[in-house]
Design an enzyme around this catalytic site. Sequence first.
Site, PDB file in Angstrom:
ATOM      1  N   TYR A  27       0.819  -1.212   0.000  1.00 25.03           N
ATOM      2  CA  TYR A  27       0.000   0.000   0.000  1.00 25.03           C
ATOM      3  C   TYR A  27       0.855   1.265   0.000  1.00 25.03           C
ATOM      4  O   TYR A  27       0.421   2.311  -0.465  1.00 25.03           O
ATOM      5  CB  TYR A  27      -0.899   0.035   1.244  1.00 25.03           C
ATOM      6  CG  TYR A  27      -2.219  -0.674   1.101  1.00 25.03           C
ATOM      7  CD1 TYR A  27      -2.272  -2.006   0.722  1.00 25.03           C
ATOM      8  CD2 TYR A  27      -3.410  -0.008   1.373  1.00 25.03           C
ATOM      9  CE1 TYR A  27      -3.496  -2.655   0.620  1.00 25.03           C
ATOM     10  CE2 TYR A  27      -4.624  -0.655   1.269  1.00 25.03           C
ATOM     11  CZ  TYR A  27      -4.664  -1.973   0.894  1.00 25.03           C
ATOM     12  OH  TYR A  27      -5.875  -2.606   0.798  1.00 25.03           O
ATOM     13  N   LYS A  42       3.369 -15.279   2.195  1.00 27.11           N
ATOM     14  CA  LYS A  42       3.537 -15.999   0.930  1.00 27.11           C
ATOM     15  C   LYS A  42       5.046 -16.263   0.779  1.00 27.11           C
ATOM     16  O   LYS A  42       5.691 -15.862  -0.192  1.00 27.11           O
ATOM     17  CB  LYS A  42       2.970 -15.147  -0.225  1.00 27.11           C
ATOM     18  CG  LYS A  42       2.887 -15.876  -1.555  1.00 27.11           C
ATOM     19  CD  LYS A  42       1.803 -16.942  -1.622  1.00 27.11           C
ATOM     20  CE  LYS A  42       1.858 -17.668  -2.958  1.00 27.11           C
ATOM     21  NZ  LYS A  42       0.999 -18.876  -3.012  1.00 27.11           N
ATOM     22  N   ASP A  49      -2.828 -18.268   0.413  1.00 31.13           N
ATOM     23  CA  ASP A  49      -3.850 -18.977  -0.377  1.00 31.13           C
ATOM     24  C   ASP A  49      -4.513 -20.066   0.470  1.00 31.13           C
ATOM     25  O   ASP A  49      -5.733 -20.230   0.471  1.00 31.13           O
ATOM     26  CB  ASP A  49      -3.260 -19.539  -1.685  1.00 31.13           C
ATOM     27  CG  ASP A  49      -1.951 -20.289  -1.498  1.00 31.13           C
ATOM     28  OD1 ASP A  49      -1.370 -20.250  -0.382  1.00 31.13           O
ATOM     29  OD2 ASP A  49      -1.508 -20.943  -2.464  1.00 31.13           O
ATOM     30  N   ASP A  53      -6.133  -7.049   4.271  1.00 32.72           N
ATOM     31  CA  ASP A  53      -7.299  -6.416   3.652  1.00 32.72           C
ATOM     32  C   ASP A  53      -8.246  -7.491   3.129  1.00 32.72           C
ATOM     33  O   ASP A  53      -9.446  -7.484   3.395  1.00 32.72           O
ATOM     34  CB  ASP A  53      -6.827  -5.503   2.511  1.00 32.72           C
ATOM     35  CG  ASP A  53      -7.992  -4.853   1.777  1.00 32.72           C
ATOM     36  OD1 ASP A  53      -8.912  -4.388   2.458  1.00 32.72           O
ATOM     37  OD2 ASP A  53      -7.965  -4.829   0.535  1.00 32.72           O
ATOM     38  N   ASP A  83     -11.946  -9.099   5.042  1.00 34.98           N
ATOM     39  CA  ASP A  83     -13.274  -9.092   4.402  1.00 34.98           C
ATOM     40  C   ASP A  83     -13.860 -10.503   4.413  1.00 34.98           C
ATOM     41  O   ASP A  83     -15.047 -10.701   4.690  1.00 34.98           O
ATOM     42  CB  ASP A  83     -13.178  -8.627   2.940  1.00 34.98           C
ATOM     43  CG  ASP A  83     -13.571  -7.163   2.773  1.00 34.98           C
ATOM     44  OD1 ASP A  83     -13.345  -6.391   3.720  1.00 34.98           O
ATOM     45  OD2 ASP A  83     -14.098  -6.807   1.703  1.00 34.98           O
TER      46      ASP A  83
HETATM   47  C1  IPM Z   1     -10.335  -1.369   4.267  1.00 35.25           C
HETATM   48  C2  IPM Z   1     -10.630  -0.809   2.904  1.00 35.25           C
HETATM   49  C3  IPM Z   1      -9.520   0.146   2.521  1.00 35.25           C
HETATM   50  C4  IPM Z   1      -8.221  -0.641   2.498  1.00 35.25           C
HETATM   51  C5  IPM Z   1      -9.728   0.889   1.203  1.00 35.25           C
HETATM   52  C6  IPM Z   1     -11.063   1.563   1.144  1.00 35.25           C
HETATM   53  C7  IPM Z   1      -8.606   1.868   0.947  1.00 35.25           C
HETATM   54  O1  IPM Z   1     -10.794  -1.826   1.989  1.00 35.25           O
HETATM   55  O2  IPM Z   1     -10.279  -0.576   5.226  1.00 35.25           O
HETATM   56  O3  IPM Z   1     -10.168  -2.581   4.372  1.00 35.25           O
HETATM   57  O4  IPM Z   1      -7.904  -1.283   1.500  1.00 35.25           O
HETATM   58  O5  IPM Z   1      -7.508  -0.604   3.505  1.00 35.25           O
HETATM   59 MG    MG Z   2     -10.778  -3.742   2.822  1.00 37.66          MG
END
Ligand code: IPM
Ligand code: MG
Length: 370
Positions: free
Chosen positions: A145, A195, A227, A251, A255
């Site tokens: 990032y 990884k 993975d 990230d 999710d």
């Molecule tokens: C998160 C989001 C952010 C990230 C984006 C919106 C920049 O997906 O907070 O997980 O990738 O960190």
């Molecule tokens: Mg995210």
Amino acid sequence: MTTGTTRKVLLLPGDGIGPEVMAPVAELLLELAKRKVLPVEVREGLIGGAAYDKTGHPLPPETVSLALDSDAVLLAAVGGPRYDTLPYEHRPERALLGIREKLGAFANLRPAKLIPQLANASTLKPEVIAGLDLLVVRELTGGIYFGAPRGIVTENGVRVGINTERYSEPEIERIARVAFTVARNRRKKVTSVDKANVLESSVLWREVVTRVQKDFPEVALDHMYVDNAAMQLVRNPGQFDVIVTGNIFGDILSDEASQLTGSIGMLASASVGGRTGLFEPIHGSAPDIAGKDMANPSAMFLSFAMLLDHSLREPGLARSLERGVESVLGEGIRTKDIAEPGSQVVGCAEMGRRITRAFWTHHEKGADKT
Ligand code: IPM
Ligand code: MG
């Protein structure tokens, strides 16, 4: 009743459903101050598309100064289709990355815990997610990032997009320490995800995490390729306690982990490591339902609970708030995203009122002190 110096909390409602989910939490915060339960000064600032519209920048310098001068920042959500075509530097997401970096909030804690009242919300079989309680510790201010070189360049007439995955030993060491420290108060197991079969940054990651573990002999450590971790999370999530990983893997996996509980509208997160902590729901700005009084404010309340825990050191109030959310769900009161047959569907504002009322009931019963 809490005594002590006044703490400063900055509210950043942002975009989409952000202002709606923030409103009942802001009201609760002001009430806590007014009743002198919490000596707190509440401020509000601009971020994301809302900030861009007013100032031409998604993270105005005033917001950064206010944040740096606060004990904690509570952020709702940023982004929306109107801003998707803006140049990269003006996109609302840049503001998120910017504020994390400015606050030095290198450790992102993303708990995914099954709330028993919502067991039916997951798309996985109940026996797979029973008792699910894991925490993703994501490195937040390094990795691909932020790594250089980056950009889109032209080489011999061909356009090339470049990003760099990069981790230094101190960056890995400090996030590993956070993971082992929080694991000590949990089930004492850390899974480090990398990884290392392909990436040198992961080889170093694995080496440093292994070394840091020596300072935490009571915590077990295992390593997993990303993975495989993605697969194991849906196959047998119960095997995980704390997952520690770099920025981009975190990230993605956070999710995935959030969806195991079936209710992204319930999940909070904390970004800590600097003097000022940043607290935000995992969900985004949900432009499709913005302004319709349909959003679920629970994750915003639970983010405030994390703020009470981590930045204001008020675990009692945090527990009362968590219990408040759970008891409202227990009564079958739901926002649309988590509705079930037989539940009573209410809007965002009403859900906020119910949670606030339940919080005060728990607080007044003295549940704070237990
Ligand atoms: C998160 C989001 C952010 C990230 C984006 C919106 C920049 O997906 O907070 O997980 O990738 O960190
Ligand atoms: Mg995210």
